[in-house]
Design an enzyme around this catalytic site. Structure first.
Site, PDB file in Angstrom:
ATOM      1  N   GLY A   1     -27.915  17.490   0.568  1.00  0.00           N
ATOM      2  CA  GLY A   1     -26.993  17.276   1.929  1.00  0.00           C
ATOM      3  C   GLY A   1     -27.082  17.901   3.071  1.00  0.00           C
ATOM      4  O   GLY A   1     -26.739  19.329   3.293  1.00  0.00           O
TER       5      GLY A   1
ATOM      6  N   TYR B   1     -39.321  14.251  -4.752  1.00  0.00           N
ATOM      7  CA  TYR B   1     -39.859  14.594  -3.804  1.00  0.00           C
ATOM      8  C   TYR B   1     -38.102  15.527  -3.293  1.00  0.00           C
ATOM      9  O   TYR B   1     -37.860  16.355  -2.483  1.00  0.00           O
ATOM     10  CB  TYR B   1     -39.753  13.252  -2.651  1.00  0.00           C
ATOM     11  CG  TYR B   1     -38.716  13.377  -1.676  1.00  0.00           C
ATOM     12  CD1 TYR B   1     -39.311  14.291  -0.456  1.00  0.00           C
ATOM     13  CD2 TYR B   1     -37.901  13.285  -1.022  1.00  0.00           C
ATOM     14  CE1 TYR B   1     -38.642  14.453   1.154  1.00  0.00           C
ATOM     15  CE2 TYR B   1     -36.570  13.733   0.536  1.00  0.00           C
ATOM     16  CZ  TYR B   1     -37.496  13.747   0.701  1.00  0.00           C
ATOM     17  OH  TYR B   1     -36.734  14.186   2.373  1.00  0.00           O
TER      18      TYR B   1
ATOM     19  N   ASN C   1     -22.020  13.312  -6.491  1.00  0.00           N
ATOM     20  CA  ASN C   1     -23.427  12.933  -6.528  1.00  0.00           C
ATOM     21  C   ASN C   1     -23.911  11.277  -7.490  1.00  0.00           C
ATOM     22  O   ASN C   1     -23.669  11.346  -9.000  1.00  0.00           O
ATOM     23  CB  ASN C   1     -24.229  14.044  -7.294  1.00  0.00           C
ATOM     24  CG  ASN C   1     -25.403  13.964  -6.452  1.00  0.00           C
ATOM     25  OD1 ASN C   1     -26.157  14.425  -7.319  1.00  0.00           O
ATOM     26  ND2 ASN C   1     -25.951  13.340  -5.448  1.00  0.00           N
ATOM     27  N   GLY C   2     -24.610  10.547  -6.471  1.00  0.00           N
ATOM     28  CA  GLY C   2     -24.866   9.538  -7.604  1.00  0.00           C
ATOM     29  C   GLY C   2     -24.156   8.141  -6.297  1.00  0.00           C
ATOM     30  O   GLY C   2     -23.066   8.798  -5.380  1.00  0.00           O
TER      31      GLY C   2
ATOM     32  N   CYS D   1     -26.604  14.029  -2.498  1.00  0.00           N
ATOM     33  CA  CYS D   1     -25.395  14.355  -2.882  1.00  0.00           C
ATOM     34  C   CYS D   1     -25.547  16.140  -3.733  1.00  0.00           C
ATOM     35  O   CYS D   1     -26.477  16.106  -4.355  1.00  0.00           O
ATOM     36  CB  CYS D   1     -24.116  14.830  -3.003  1.00  0.00           C
ATOM     37  SG  CYS D   1     -23.336  13.737  -2.135  1.00  0.00           S
TER      38      CYS D   1
HETATM   39  P1  AMP Z   1     -41.302   7.372   6.707  1.00  0.00           P
HETATM   40  O1  AMP Z   1     -41.896   7.007   6.004  1.00  0.00           O
HETATM   41  O2  AMP Z   1     -41.466   7.678   8.177  1.00  0.00           O
HETATM   42  O3  AMP Z   1     -39.853   6.989   6.363  1.00  0.00           O
HETATM   43  O4  AMP Z   1     -41.313   9.248   6.509  1.00  0.00           O
HETATM   44  C1  AMP Z   1     -42.022   9.846   5.159  1.00  0.00           C
HETATM   45  C2  AMP Z   1     -41.225  11.564   5.301  1.00  0.00           C
HETATM   46  O5  AMP Z   1     -40.065  11.327   4.374  1.00  0.00           O
HETATM   47  C3  AMP Z   1     -42.515  11.841   4.002  1.00  0.00           C
HETATM   48  O6  AMP Z   1     -43.023  12.820   4.301  1.00  0.00           O
HETATM   49  C4  AMP Z   1     -41.351  12.536   3.086  1.00  0.00           C
HETATM   50  O7  AMP Z   1     -41.556  13.930   2.637  1.00  0.00           O
HETATM   51  C5  AMP Z   1     -39.793  12.070   3.447  1.00  0.00           C
HETATM   52  N1  AMP Z   1     -38.806  10.969   2.873  1.00  0.00           N
HETATM   53  C6  AMP Z   1     -38.904  10.868   1.573  1.00  0.00           C
HETATM   54  N2  AMP Z   1     -38.079  10.279   0.990  1.00  0.00           N
HETATM   55  C7  AMP Z   1     -36.770  10.980   2.211  1.00  0.00           C
HETATM   56  C8  AMP Z   1     -35.513  10.034   2.413  1.00  0.00           C
HETATM   57  N3  AMP Z   1     -34.755   9.676   1.488  1.00  0.00           N
HETATM   58  N4  AMP Z   1     -35.477  10.823   2.861  1.00  0.00           N
HETATM   59  C9  AMP Z   1     -35.638  11.786   4.303  1.00  0.00           C
HETATM   60  N5  AMP Z   1     -36.996  11.988   3.681  1.00  0.00           N
HETATM   61  C10 AMP Z   1     -37.402  11.270   2.677  1.00  0.00           C
END
Ligand code: AMP
Length: 489
Positions: free
Chosen positions: A28, A262, A102-103, A2
Site C-alpha cells: 500500500g 501477485y 488489513n483485509g 494493506c
Molecule cells: P491490467 O490488465 O491492465 O489491469 O493490468 C494487469 C497488470 O497489473 C498485471 O501486470 C499485474 O501484475 C498487475 N496487477 C494485478 N492485480 C493488480 C492489482 N490488484 N492492483 C494493481 N496491479 C495489479
C-alpha cells in the site's frame, strides 16, 4: 491491500516499526501511520504518502516507548484521505486503543448502518472504524474479550494489530484470508503481514498466526534482553511472553491465492511456502500446459519475473530481461501536449530492442485484470520489432472482484469476465494467449498446508457477501450470544 506491523518490548519500537513498514510498502502506498505507547500514554503519527516521505527523525521522536504498531494502506474500502489512514486510535471506557487492519469486511456497511441508526458517529469511511465501534460497545470487561467480541461480529477478511497502553494484540480471521506472522527480535515479539519485514529488521520468523487465532502480548517485567522460550510459542495456549486464543468457530482455511500469484513480495515466506519458488512453479507448470515455438521468454516486470524463469526452464526457451522498468515512477505524470507514441506504458516500461527485434517473443505476466496494460505492452513489443508475440499468464482468467482486500475493479471492467479467451487475445493483440489452469495453479501452491480462496478465478466466495444481513439485533445482544459462538482458551 494493506500491511500491518507490531512490536512489543523493544527500546526503539517505533523505529523498528518504521523499517517494518518500509519492507511492506508494496502492500500500500496511499497512507501510513505508527502508534506507540510510552509509560501508559499513546502517541500516533499518520499521513498520506509513502513511508520514506511520511516519517522524519522528528516524527519518530514523537513516538516514544517500547511497543508500537504500524500500518500502510491502499484503500479497498473507504476513500483515499487522511481520516482513513491507520492506525485508527480511539478512547473507550477501557482506555485508549489503536488498531490497524488489513483485509476487507463484507458486512461492514450493514453494521455501520445499524450503528448509525443507534446514534454512532463515524469520523472515517473505512470499515475498520466499525470494528472499533463494536469494541467500544461490547459488554465484555477486558480488552482482549471485547476485541474478540467485536471481531466475532464482523465477516470477511481481517489481519489486525492493535495497541493499548499495556498490550499488543493481533488477530487473523477464521478463514485466514490475509497473512500475518509472528517473529522475534532481541527479546521482543514482532508481528508483520509478510516475513520480508522480519528480514529487514533482523528478526527471526517464529510462525504464521493460525486462521482464527488471537494473540495477546502483555508488557512484562522481564529484564531487557532476557531470553524467551520461543519454541513453546504454539497456537491455542499460553507461551512464554504471550497468550494465544482460538476463540471462534473453526472454518476451512481460505488463504488468498492472489497473494501468492501477485501481491506478496517474492522474498517472503507465505503460508509456509516461498513466494518466489511458488511463482517459478507456476511458470514451469504453465510451460508444460501451454508451450509455444518461440525464441525468447520475456517477463513483464516485476510481477512476471519468476514465472517467466519457470516457463523458460520448462520449455528450454532462453530467458531475457528485455523489458526495463523505471522504479521511480509516481502515480501520475504530465504528458507533453504533443503526444508521444506508447507514452503511458513507456514511462514505466521500455523494451530493449536488440533482445526483441526479429524474434518470436513469449511475454509472461502474472495476471490480466482490465487488459489495458497487456494491450499496450504487446503493441510496444511489436513496435520494437518482435516477429511474434505470445502472451502467457501465470494464473487463471481473473473473472470476479475480490471482496476480501485486494483492490480489483468491478466485474464489468474485468476483461476475462466479459470476453472469451479468443476475444481477449484479439483485444490485447497477441498471436496466442494462454492462462495457467486452476488445477495447475493449485498444484503449484499445495506444498504448504494452506487451502486457498480462489474467488477471483472462480466466483466461489467462501463467505456470504452479506451487506444485506440483518445485523441490527446482533449489536446489542450480550457478548457470548453472538452468531459465531466463542470459547476462549
Ligand atoms: P491490467 O490488465 O491492465 O489491469 O493490468 C494487469 C497488470 O497489473 C498485471 O501486470 C499485474 O501484475 C498487475 N496487477 C494485478 N492485480 C493488480 C492489482 N490488484 N492492483 C494493481 N496491479 C495489479
Amino acid at each position: 491491500m494493506c500491511g500491518v506491523f507490531g512490536i512489543m518490548g523493544h527500546p526503539e519500537a517505533s523505529r523498528i516499526a518504521y523499517l517494518g513498514l518500509y519492507a511492506l510498502q508494496h502492500r500500500g502506498q496511499e497512507s501510513g501511520g505508527i502508534a506507540s505507547v510510552d509509560a501508559g500514554a499513546m502517541f500516533v503519527e499518520r499521513g498520506m504518502g509513502q513511508v520514506a516521505d511520511l516519517f522524519t527523525e522528528a516524527c519518530l521522536d514523537r513516538l516514544p516507548g517500547r511497543s508500537a504498531i504500524g500500518h500502510i494502506r491502499y484503500s479497498t474500502s473507504g476513500s483515499s484521505r487522511l481520516q482513513n489512514a491507520q492506525p485508527i486510535r480511539i478512547e473507550s471506557r477501557r482506555g485508549a486503543i489503536a488498531l490497524g487492519h488489513n483485509g476487507n469486511l463484507v458486512n461492514a456497511q450493514a453494521l455501520r448502518k445499524a450503528l448509525e441508526d443507534n446514534g454512532a458517529i463515524f469520523s472515517s469511511t473505512s470499515d475498520t472504524e466499525v470494528v472499533l465501534h463494536l469494541f467500544a460497545r461490547s459488554t465484555e470487561e477486558i480488552v482482549e474479550d471485547a476485541l474478540v467480541d467485536a471481531l466475532g461480529r464482523v465477516q470477511g477478511a481481517h489481519a489486525i494489530t492493535a495497541l493499548t497502553p499495556t498490550q499488543l494484540l493481533a488477530a487473523r480471521d477464521p478463514y485466514g484470508f490475509r497473512p500475518l506472522s509472528i517473529g522475534h527480535l532481541e527479546g521482543a515479539w514482532v508481528l508483520a503481514s509478510e516475513t520480508c519485514a522480519f528480514d529487514l529488521i533482523g528478526a527471526e520468523f517464529v510462525r504464521d498466526l493460525e486462521p482464527g487465532e488471537v494473540i495477546v502480548l502483555s508488557q512484562d517485567a522481564r529484564a531487557e534482553g532476557e531470553a524467551i522460550d520461543i519454541v513453546a510459542a504454539g497456537a491455542g495456549g499460553a507461551a512464554a511472553g504471550y497468550v494465544s486464543h482460538l476463540p471462534w468457530a473453526k472454518q476451512a482455511r481460505k488463504s488468498c491465492i492472489f497473494e501468492q500469484v501477485y501481491f506478496a513480495r517474492p522474498d517472503s515466506r507465505l503460508y509456509g511456502d516461498s513466494v518466489m519458488q511458488a511463482r517459478k512453479r507456476m511458470g514451469s507448470t504453465l510451460g508444460a500446459e501451454a508451450p509455444v515455438e518461440a525464441d525468447v521468454v520475456v517477463p513483464v516486470p516485476d510481477g512476471g519475473v519468476y514465472a517467466a524463469q519457470g516457463y523458460s526452464e520448462a520449455t528450454g526457451i532462453p530467458f531475457e530481461l528485455a523489458l526495463i522498468r523505471n522504479h521511480y515512477v509516481g502515480r501520475t505524470f504530465i504528458e507533453p501536449r504533443q503526444s508521444i507514441r506508447h507514452f503511458g506504458v513507456k514511462v514505466k516500461l521500455n523494451p530493449v530492442e536488440s533482445l526483441i527485434k526479429g524474434r518470436r517473443v513469449v511475454l509472461v505476466d502474472d495476471s490480466i485484470v482490465r487488459g489495458t496494460t497487456s494491450a499496450k505492452i504487446v503493441e510496444m513489443v511489436r513496435a520494437a520489432g518482435a516477429a511474434e508475440v505470445h502472451v502467457r499468464i501465470s494464473s487463471p482468467p481473473y473473472v470476479s472482484s475480490c471482496h476480501y482486500g485486494i483492490d480489483t475493479p468491478r466485474r464489468e471492467d474485468l476483461i476475462a469476465a466479459n470476453l472469451s479467451l479468443e476475444e481477449v487475445r484479439e483485444r490485447i493483440g497477441a498471436d496466442t494467449l494462454a492462462y495457467l489452469s486452476l488445477d495447475g495453479l493449485r498444484q503449484t501452491v499445495t506444498s504448504g498446508e494452506a487451502e486457498y480462496c480462489t474467488a477471483c478465478f472462480t466466483g466461489d466466495y467462501p463467505t456470504p457477501l452479506s451487506d444485506e444481513l440483518s445485523t441490527q439485533m446482533e449489536l446489542f445482544t450480550p457478548a457470548g450470544a453472538g452468531p459465531a459462538g466463542r470459547e476462549i482458551g
